[in-house]
Design an enzyme around this catalytic site. Structure first.
Site, PDB file in Angstrom:
ATOM      1  N   GLY A 220      14.126  18.128  17.005  1.00 37.03           N
ATOM      2  CA  GLY A 220      15.534  17.843  16.727  1.00 37.03           C
ATOM      3  C   GLY A 220      16.159  16.932  17.775  1.00 37.03           C
ATOM      4  O   GLY A 220      17.186  16.304  17.530  1.00 37.03           O
ATOM      5  N   CYS A 270      20.113  29.170   7.599  1.00 42.53           N
ATOM      6  CA  CYS A 270      20.956  29.839   6.610  1.00 42.53           C
ATOM      7  C   CYS A 270      20.372  29.700   5.206  1.00 42.53           C
ATOM      8  O   CYS A 270      21.084  29.797   4.217  1.00 42.53           O
ATOM      9  CB  CYS A 270      22.363  29.268   6.641  1.00 42.53           C
ATOM     10  SG  CYS A 270      23.256  29.697   8.129  1.00 42.53           S
TER      11      CYS A 270
HETATM   12  C1  SPV Z   1      18.160  21.868  11.735  1.00 42.81           C
HETATM   13  O1  SPV Z   1      18.203  22.683  12.663  1.00 42.81           O
HETATM   14  O2  SPV Z   1      19.099  21.704  10.968  1.00 42.81           O
HETATM   15  C2  SPV Z   1      16.955  21.076  11.536  1.00 42.81           C
HETATM   16  C3  SPV Z   1      16.061  20.947  12.657  1.00 42.81           C
HETATM   17  O3  SPV Z   1      16.779  20.506  10.512  1.00 42.81           O
HETATM   18  S1  SPV Z   1      16.693  19.877  13.807  1.00 42.81           S
HETATM   19  O4  SPV Z   1      15.848  18.702  13.771  1.00 42.81           O
HETATM   20  O5  SPV Z   1      16.641  20.531  15.084  1.00 42.81           O
HETATM   21  O6  SPV Z   1      18.043  19.529  13.477  1.00 42.81           O
END
Ligand code: SPV
Ligand code: MN
Length: 633
Positions: A220, A270
């Site tokens: 992320g 969620c």
């Molecule tokens: C999220 O947490 O909404 C994801 C993973 O899709 S991230 O790349 O960490 O945002």
């Protein structure tokens, strides 16, 4: 570039020289000089490149081969398990203020800091130069991107998650906008995880379409085309009149072979991916959607081609399609799960027995292991993930590659909410839905950000972490977007996390399928609903029929009452919370307050008449007939 020539591996130099854009070459040259890698590899996504990168990720120790063919595991550092909100900042020109919900610093100051930190950061490493596309080929939705990184894990992930874009960069054009991402994992420790976490930074330069990300590996923070690009895209969309959203896209199969497409915004953890992956429906995307209005209707594309999903809780009964994908040979990266001695992986909620010991994100792991603060270390991190191509899934809709996108007829908002929203509800109209459901989205804590709090988090449209415009402007973008639509999608809320007084969930995970089938019928005016102060909710008879048909479950009246009781004190408290928040946001559109005030008045009126908690059956008598009842099968 010539002076760097001896650093280029194999035919990398020639590949780069084929690109005629001076901007592209200048950009690559600048960072190749500053970051000072030992070598440069230009990846254009040929089968040989794909294989080379997979091999490098293993050779360099960022990934470890697992027993099953094609599977690998990657570990992020113990303190690098999620998005880093505190150190992710927009670089804004002097005098621009984005308010307290968005992290930002002055652009000049940020650029100096990050460039100092990046000096020689790739020493002794390979710089991978990669070209990708956000979105399908030949589509007005799509945006070309360059990723520079010294992490083969990041390239491997992007090769799975995004379409290759080298061809796009070979085209000659006068005006050429592309997104740029520069990433370095920084110095690595003996476990090949980023060492200088105190110098972790993700800086987003909106004026230059560039994101810098250093001293971190967690996807992320490091995979440029994922949430880093979303931040650039929201800003671009705000200038051009479209929307870049943290949304799934799914086609729901209705009666008589009808397919109705929905987008859905949910904060992390969620149920977003689970929803996108409901069996026997049509997957388009599970994370990021671009929405455009065309001829008065919304069309959406998934800008990705793979999934970076949360693995906790994936088991054959709750998520059969994902589980199958993860237990079949193929290109899969597991991250931050537990690897056992024999090269198998285990994660919490998989339905299997947990091995006594293994390797996880804390190093050698054994049952009962605690960290230095005495906190239990679970076998897999709650934000442990898997990376896999969407092609691994049989429910992938062929329209997924459609350059025109799919027509969107419903938009769904859902968060983790133990006591306020009913399981499914339709807004009265676009403005009511955008405000009371999208702009008022909240969620109880999740693990996808580092410093999760114990309170409900305000997360408008589940996009707060990525907003590159002020919150007020973002809401206005939606209101303006709605004005362009002749056929506005219906807007719904869902709540998969409602609990009874003892904390027990009132629904099973699979029940959500029924909510979507109901929404599908609503969109097509084929089912009646009950009017409440906060929107339209399903009638018992319809849900009973759908539960039987879809899940072969007998849906009891008492369950319906528990789930769909209108909880007036909680609803009023939510309005209070939202009013407090939005009062402090300077550019909140006035209409937001009007809509919330009216909702409050409706709730108070009903409360005076019927009390605090009202069974939906009590509202049958004041039911307003909505739509015409046509076929129902
Ligand atoms: C999220 O947490 O909404 C994801 C993973 O899709 S991230 O790349 O960490 O945002
Ligand atoms: Mn996401």
């Amino acid at each position: 570039m010539k002076h760097l020539r001896e650093k280029f591996l194999e035919n990398s130099y020639e590949r780069l020289m084929k690109i005629r854009s001076a901007d592209v070459c200048k950009f690559i040259e600048k960072y190749a000089e500053l970051c000072n890698p030992r070598n440069i590899y230009v990846n254009i996504g040929t089968p040989e490149d794909i294989e080379y990168i997979r091999k490098k990720a293993i050779e360099d120790g960022e990934e470890i081969k697992l027993k099953m063919e094609g599977h690998t595991v990657h570990f992020d550092g113990y303190y690098d398990q999620a998005r880093d909100r505190k150190n992710t900042k927009f670089l804004l020109p002097a005098g621009v203020d984005y308010g307290k919900y968005i992290e930002w610093i002055e652009r000049d100051e940020g650029l100096i800091e990050i460039h100092e930190l990046m000096k020689d950061i790739m020493k002794d490493k390979i710089l991978y130069v990669c070209f990708y596309m956000l979105g399908p080929a030949n589509s007005e939705f799509s945006i070309p991107c360059i990723q520079l990184t010294d992490s083969a894990y990041v390239v491997h992930s992007e090769n799975i998650l995004y379409r290759q874009g080298y061809e796009e960069f070979l085209k000659e054009r006068k005006k050429f906008t592309f997104f740029k991402f520069i990433h370095s994992a920084g110095e690595l420790d003996e476990r090949k995880t980023s060492k200088n976490i105190d110098k972790r930074r993700v800086y987003i330069d909106l004026l230059d379409n560039t994101v810098y990300s250093i001293n971190t590996q967690y996807g992320g923070n490091s995979i440029g085309l994922k949430k880093l690009s979303l931040r650039l895209a929201i800003y671009k969309a705000s200038k051009e009149g479209w929307l870049a959203e943290h949304m799934l896209i799914i086609g729901i199969n209705g009666p008589k072979k009808r397919v109705t497409y929905f987008t859905g915004a949910f904060p992390s953890l969620c149920g977003k991916t689970s929803t996108a992956m409901m069996p026997d429906e049509r997957l388009i995307g599970d994370d990021i959607a671009y929405l455009r209005s065309k001829k008065g209707k919304i069309y959406a594309v998934n800008i990705e081609k793979g999934m970076f999903g949360i693995i906790e809780g994936i088991n054959p009964s709750d998520d059969p399609l994902i589980h199958k994908g993860l237990t079949t040979p193929g290109d899969v990266i597991f991250s931050n799960v537990l690897m056992s001695e024999d090269g198998e992986v285990y994660w919490v909620g998989s339905g299997r027995d947990c091995p006594e010991k293994g390797i996880n994100y804390s190093g050698e792991w054994y049952k009962g292991k605690k960290d230095e603060k005495g906190k239990d270390i679970p076998p897999s991190h709650p934000n442990a993930r898997f990376t896999i191509s969407l092609r691994a899934f049989e429910n992938l809709d062929p329209k997924f590659e459609d350059p025109n996108g799919v027509p969107i007829e419903g938009i769904v908002y859902g968060g983790r909410d133990s006591d306020t929203w009913v399981p499914v509800e339709e807004a009265f109209n676009w403005v009511h839905g955008i405000i009371t459901k999208g702009a008022c989205l909240e969620s109880e804590p999740t693990a996808a950000v580092l410093e999760a709090t114990s309170q409900r988090e305000f997360n408008p449209m589940s996009n707060l972490d990525f907003l590159s415009v002020t919150i007020g402007r973002y809401i206005k973008m939606y209101l303006d977007f709605g004005k362009k639509l002749r056929k506005k999608p219906k807007i719904f809320s869902v709540n998969y996390f409602l609990r009874d007084k003892d904390g027990k969930f009132l629904n099973e995970k699979v029940d959500k399928k029924v909510w979507y089938k109901w929404m599908e019928l609503r969109v097509n005016n084929e089912v009646d609903a009950i009017k409440t102060p906060t929107g339209y909710i399903p009638k018992y008879e319809d849900l009973k029929r759908l539960f039987k048909k879809v899940l072969n479950k007998d849906y009891k009246e008492e369950d319906y009452v528990k789930q769909f009781t209108i909880r007036i004190p909680e609803q009023l408290r939510k309005i209070e919370r939202m009013m407090e928040i939005y009062k402090e946001i300077k550019d909140t559109p006035e209409v937001l307050f009007d809509v919330l005030q009216r909702q409050r008045r409706r709730l108070l009126k009903l409360q005076r008449k019927k009390g605090d908690y009202i069974s939906p059956f009590e509202l049958y008598e004041i039911n307003v007939f909505q739509g015409t009842k046509k076929s129902f099968n």
